[in-house]
Design an enzyme around this catalytic site. Structure first.
Site, PDB file in Angstrom:
ATOM      1  N   ARG A 114       0.810  -1.218   0.000  1.00 37.44           N
ATOM      2  CA  ARG A 114       0.000   0.000   0.000  1.00 37.44           C
ATOM      3  C   ARG A 114       0.848   1.274   0.000  1.00 37.44           C
ATOM      4  NH1 ARG A 114      -3.570  -2.721   4.768  1.00 37.44           N
ATOM      5  NH2 ARG A 114      -1.635  -3.913   4.919  1.00 37.44           N
TER       6      ARG A 114
ATOM      7  N   GLY B 130      -7.386  -5.302  12.759  1.00 38.89           N
ATOM      8  CA  GLY B 130      -8.039  -6.496  13.302  1.00 38.89           C
ATOM      9  C   GLY B 130      -8.844  -6.100  14.535  1.00 38.89           C
TER      10      GLY B 130
ATOM     11  N   ASN C 282      35.381  42.174  11.787  1.00 42.46           N
ATOM     12  CA  ASN C 282      34.223  42.537  10.976  1.00 42.46           C
ATOM     13  C   ASN C 282      34.456  42.124   9.531  1.00 42.46           C
ATOM     14  OD1 ASN C 282      31.585  43.903  10.776  1.00 42.46           O
ATOM     15  ND2 ASN C 282      32.724  45.090   9.257  1.00 42.46           N
TER      16      ASN C 282
ATOM     17  N   ASN D  56      38.095  29.232  -1.186  1.00 44.11           N
ATOM     18  CA  ASN D  56      38.765  28.120  -0.494  1.00 44.11           C
ATOM     19  C   ASN D  56      39.001  26.907  -1.381  1.00 44.11           C
ATOM     20  OD1 ASN D  56      35.988  27.624  -0.663  1.00 44.11           O
ATOM     21  ND2 ASN D  56      36.034  26.212   1.060  1.00 44.11           N
TER      22      ASN D  56
HETATM   23  C1  UD1 Z   1      -1.867  -6.512  11.246  1.00 47.61           C
HETATM   24  C2  UD1 Z   1      -2.766  -7.503  12.010  1.00 47.61           C
HETATM   25  C3  UD1 Z   1      -4.014  -6.760  12.494  1.00 47.61           C
HETATM   26  C4  UD1 Z   1      -3.630  -5.546  13.335  1.00 47.61           C
HETATM   27  C5  UD1 Z   1      -2.650  -4.638  12.589  1.00 47.61           C
HETATM   28  C6  UD1 Z   1      -2.103  -3.605  13.570  1.00 47.61           C
HETATM   29  C7  UD1 Z   1      -2.555  -9.776  11.131  1.00 47.61           C
HETATM   30  C8  UD1 Z   1      -3.114 -10.800  10.209  1.00 47.61           C
HETATM   31  N1  UD1 Z   1      -3.141  -8.581  11.117  1.00 47.61           N
HETATM   32  O1  UD1 Z   1      -2.565  -6.100  10.093  1.00 47.61           O
HETATM   33  O2  UD1 Z   1      -4.793  -7.666  13.285  1.00 47.61           O
HETATM   34  O3  UD1 Z   1      -4.784  -4.829  13.695  1.00 47.61           O
HETATM   35  O4  UD1 Z   1      -1.528  -5.406  12.103  1.00 47.61           O
HETATM   36  O5  UD1 Z   1      -1.248  -2.690  12.950  1.00 47.61           O
HETATM   37  O6  UD1 Z   1      -1.621 -10.092  11.835  1.00 47.61           O
HETATM   38  N2  UD1 Z   1       4.811  -9.104   7.722  1.00 47.61           N
HETATM   39  C9  UD1 Z   1       5.810 -10.019   7.519  1.00 47.61           C
HETATM   40  N3  UD1 Z   1       5.592 -11.072   6.697  1.00 47.61           N
HETATM   41  C10 UD1 Z   1       4.409 -11.274   6.096  1.00 47.61           C
HETATM   42  C11 UD1 Z   1       3.368 -10.346   6.306  1.00 47.61           C
HETATM   43  C12 UD1 Z   1       3.593  -9.266   7.134  1.00 47.61           C
HETATM   44  O7  UD1 Z   1       6.905  -9.875   8.060  1.00 47.61           O
HETATM   45  O8  UD1 Z   1       4.291 -12.296   5.374  1.00 47.61           O
HETATM   46  C13 UD1 Z   1       5.056  -7.943   8.584  1.00 47.61           C
HETATM   47  C14 UD1 Z   1       4.929  -6.644   7.837  1.00 47.61           C
HETATM   48  O9  UD1 Z   1       6.179  -6.246   7.299  1.00 47.61           O
HETATM   49  C15 UD1 Z   1       4.420  -5.682   8.916  1.00 47.61           C
HETATM   50  C16 UD1 Z   1       3.750  -6.578   9.930  1.00 47.61           C
HETATM   51  O10 UD1 Z   1       4.128  -7.899   9.636  1.00 47.61           O
HETATM   52  O11 UD1 Z   1       5.494  -4.986   9.531  1.00 47.61           O
HETATM   53  C17 UD1 Z   1       2.228  -6.462   9.859  1.00 47.61           C
HETATM   54  O12 UD1 Z   1       1.805  -6.757   8.540  1.00 47.61           O
HETATM   55  P1  UD1 Z   1       0.736  -5.843   7.793  1.00 47.61           P
HETATM   56  O13 UD1 Z   1       0.552  -6.375   6.423  1.00 47.61           O
HETATM   57  O14 UD1 Z   1       1.083  -4.434   7.955  1.00 47.61           O
HETATM   58  O15 UD1 Z   1      -0.561  -6.220   8.651  1.00 47.61           O
HETATM   59  P2  UD1 Z   1      -1.867  -5.342   8.847  1.00 47.61           P
HETATM   60  O16 UD1 Z   1      -2.747  -5.522   7.660  1.00 47.61           O
HETATM   61  O17 UD1 Z   1      -1.527  -3.969   9.236  1.00 47.61           O
END
Ligand code: UD1
Ligand code: CA
Length: 487
Positions: free
Chosen positions: A24, A162, A401, A410
Site C-alpha cells: 500500500r 483487526g 568585521n 577556499n
Molecule cells: C496486522 C494484524 C491486524 C492488526 C494490525 C495492527 C494480522 C493478520 N493482522 O494487520 O490484526 O490490527 O496489524 O497494525 O496479523 N509481515 C511479515 N511477513 C508477512 C506479512 C507481514 O513480516 O508475510 C510484517 C509486515 O512487514 C508488517 C507486519 O508484519 O510490519 C504487519 O503486517 P501488515 O501487512 O502491515 O498487517 P496489517 O494488515 O496492518
C-alpha cells in the site's frame, strides 16, 4: 545444560516482523525504512524495544524477520548496530515468501525453540510505540499471570485493523481481520495493535496449528489467539487510551498520520514539561530527539529534525530548518535560516536567510546576517559577518568585521584542493573582498574594500590593491551634448 538454564531464567526475546511487501506504500524502498520525523520507522520501533526497563522486561535478544528488500533493511539496522545505537543484540531471519504475519513468526522459530521465557511479538510498522507502554504491557502480563496478552486500543474509525472479539463477560475470544469480519464485527471499535506478549512454553506449539483458510489465504498471527482460547489458556487484552501510540503505517496516509501524531506528542510535551512556546503547532515540526530549554519561542513554519539542542530564551523562526547534530546556546535568535550539523553560542543573531553548514562553530555574541553561508569554519565571539558572504574552511578571531560580499576562495577547481583562511582578532575586511586561500589576515589589519588578497597580511597593516581613482570633471554634461549617432 545451557538450555536448562535459559528455561529457568525466564528472560524475554522480542520478534519484529518486517518482511512484508508494504504494497500500500507503492514504494521501491522497504516500508519500515520510510522516515517519521527524520528516523526510519524500524529505528523508532527498535529504540522503543531496546529502551525497556531491565528490571521489568529482562530483554536478552531482538529478532528481526526480513524478506521484501531484506538486504536494505538488514544493511540499515546493521549500520545502527555498528554505531552502537542499540544495546540489545539483534539477529535476522529471512522469510523467503511473505505468506502472512503468522508465517513470519514461524520464520524466526529457530530463535524460539526450547525457549521457556516470554516472547514479545511486534509488527515492524509501528513507529510511535514507547518503551513505557511495553513496560506496562509486560507488567500487566505478569500481574495477570497471562499466557497471552494482546495490546489493544479503541479507534473511532477502526477500518483496516483487526478487531478484538470479546464475550459478554469481556473475555478475549479472538481477533478478526477487516477482510474476514461480518458487518456486525466491523462495528467493533477495539482493535489489536498486533503487539503480543506470549508465555512461550504455553503458546509455542500453537504456531504449527495456524492455517491459511481465510479471505487473504495468509497464515495469520491472530489465529494464535483463537488457538489459545480453544486450549483454555489465560488470555488478557491490555488496552491503552492513547491510540496514536500504536498507529500502524500501511500507506502514505498512515505515514503522514504517524508524523502528525508524533509531532503533536513532542510539541505537547515541550509546552507542558519544558516551558517552550510553540506559536503554531500545526506548521511546526519537531522530532523527539530535539531538546529545547524554557522560555524559548518557536515561530511558525519550522522543521527541527535531528539531534538538536536549543538553549533558554531563544527565538527560532519563522521558517527555519535545523537538521543533524546542531547545538544553539541561550538567548540566541535564528530568523528564517537553514542550519545543519553546527554549533552556535549564546546571544547570537543569525539570519534572515543564513546557511550554516556542517562543521561551523559560532561563539557568543556573533552576528551572522542575511545571505551568509558558512561552512566548516569557526567564528569567535563579538565578530560579525553581516551580509552576502561565503566563509568556508576558515577561522575568524574575536571582534572581527567581515564586510558585505566578502568571499573566502577556499577551493581550487583544477587541483580539487581546499585551503584555509585565518582572520585574526579585530581584523576588518572591506566589502566585496576576495580572500584567496591559503591566506592569513593578521590581527587588527584592514583590507580595503574590493581587494583580492593572495598573500598574507601582517598584523596592523592596510592591504589595498586597486587602480588609483581618477575623477574627470564635467564629464556628464559633455556627454549630454554629444549628438546621438545615426544607426
Ligand atoms: C496486522 C494484524 C491486524 C492488526 C494490525 C495492527 C494480522 C493478520 N493482522 O494487520 O490484526 O490490527 O496489524 O497494525 O496479523 N509481515 C511479515 N511477513 C508477512 C506479512 C507481514 O513480516 O508475510 C510484517 C509486515 O512487514 C508488517 C507486519 O508484519 O510490519 C504487519 O503486517 P501488515 O501487512 O502491515 O498487517 P496489517 O494488515 O496492518
Ligand atoms: Ca500494518
Amino acid at each position: 545444560m545451557a538450555i536448562l538454564q535459559e528455561n529457568t531464567e525466564k528472560k524475554v526475546r522480542a520478534v519484529v516482523l518486517a518482511a512484508g511487501f508494504g504494497k500500500r506504500m507503492k514504494s521501491d524502498s522497504s516500508k519500515v525504512l520510510h522516515s517519521v520525523l527524520g528516523k526510519p520507522i524500524i529505528w523508532r520501533l527498535l529504540k522503543a524495544i531496546d529502551g525497556v526497563t531491565k528490571e521489568i522486561v529482562d530483554l536478552e535478544q531482538i529478532h528481526v524477520v526480513i524478506g521484501h528488500n531484506a538486504e536494505q533493511v538488514e544493511g540499515y539496522v546493521q549500520e545502527c548496530v555498528k554505531a552502537a545505537q542499540f544495546s540489545c543484540p539483534i539477529f535476522f531471519h529471512k522469510q523467503e515468501n511473505q505468506l502472512g504475519t503468522g508465517h513470519a513468526l514461524m520464520s524466526a522459530r529457530g530463535a524460539l525453540d526450547n525457549f521457556g521465557g516470554e516472547v514479545l511479538v511486534l509488527p515492524g510498522d509501528t513507529p510511535l510505540l514507547t518503551s513505557e507502554i511495553l513496560d506496562s504491557l509486560f507488567l500487566s502480563h505478569k500481574k495477570e499471570k497471562s499466557d497471552l496478552t494482546i495490546l489493544s486500543t479503541r479507534l473511532s474509525n477502526p477500518y483496516d485493523y483487526g478487531r478484538v472479539l470479546r464475550s459478554e463477560q469481556g473475555e478475549v475470544l479472538g481477533i478478526i481481520e477487516e477482510k474476514d469480519a461480518s458487518e456486525k464485527q466491523k462495528q467493533i471499535k477495539e482493535i489489536s495493535a498486533s503487539i503480543y506478549c506470549f508465555n512461550w512454553s504455553a503458546i509455542g506449539d500453537g504456531l504449527s496449528a495456524i492455517k491459511n483458510n481465510n479471505k487473504q489465504g495468509e497464515y495469520y498471527l491472530t489465529d494464535l489467539v483463537s488457538w489459545s482460547v480453544n486450549k483454555g489458556l489465560k488470555i488478557e487484552g491490555f488496552s491503552i487510551d492513547d491510540s496514536r501510540i500504536v498507529t500502524g503505517v500501511n500507506s502514505r496516509f498512515d505515514l503522514q498520520l504517524a508524523n502528525q501524531y508524533l509531532n503533536e506528542m513532542v510539541i505537547y510535551s515541550l509546552m507542558s514539561q519544558a516551558g517552550v512556546t510553540v506559536v503554531d503547532p500545526v506548521s511546526t515540526w519537531i522530532a523527539p530527539e530535539v531538546s529545547i530549554d524554557s522560555d524559548t519561542v518557536i515561530l511558525p513554519g519550522c522543521w527541527l529534525v535531528g539531534d538538536i539542542q536549543i538553549g533558554k530564551s531563544c527565538i527560532v523562526g519563522p521558517h527555519t530548518v535545523i537538521e543533524g547534530k546542531t547545538k544553539i546556546g541561550d538567548e540566541t535568535k535564528v530568523v528564517q535560516s537553514h542550519l545543519e550539523n553546527c554549533e552556535i553560542g549564546n546571544t547570537c543573531y543569525v539570519g534572515p536567510f543564513a546557511h550554516l553548514r556542517a562543521g561551523s562553530k559560532i561563539a557568543n555574541q556573533v552576528r551572522i546576517g542575511n545571505f551568509v553561508e558558512i561552512k566548516n569554519s569557526n567564528v569567535d565571539s563579538l565578530s560579525a559577518v553581516g551580509h552576502l558572504s561565503y566563509i568556508g574552511d576558515s577561522t575568524i578571531g574575536k571582534d572581527a568585521n567581515i564586510g558585505a560580499g566578502t568571499i573566502t576562495a577556499n577551493y581550487d577547481h583544477t587541483t580539487k584542493i581546499k585551503a584555509a583562511t585565518h582572520i585574526e582578532d579585530g581584523a576588518s575586511i572591506g566589502s566585496n573582498s576576495v580572500l584567496v586561500a591559503p591566506v592569513n589576515i593578521g590581527k587588527e589589519s584592514v583590507i580595503a574594500a574590493g581587494t583580492v588578497i593572495t598573500k598574507d597580511v601582517e598584523a596592523g597593516a592596510l592591504a589595498v590593491r586597486r587602480v588609483k581613482q581618477e575623477n574627470i570633471a564635467g564629464w556628464s554634461e559633455k556627454r549630454k551634448q554629444q549628438k546621438p549617432k545615426k544607426t
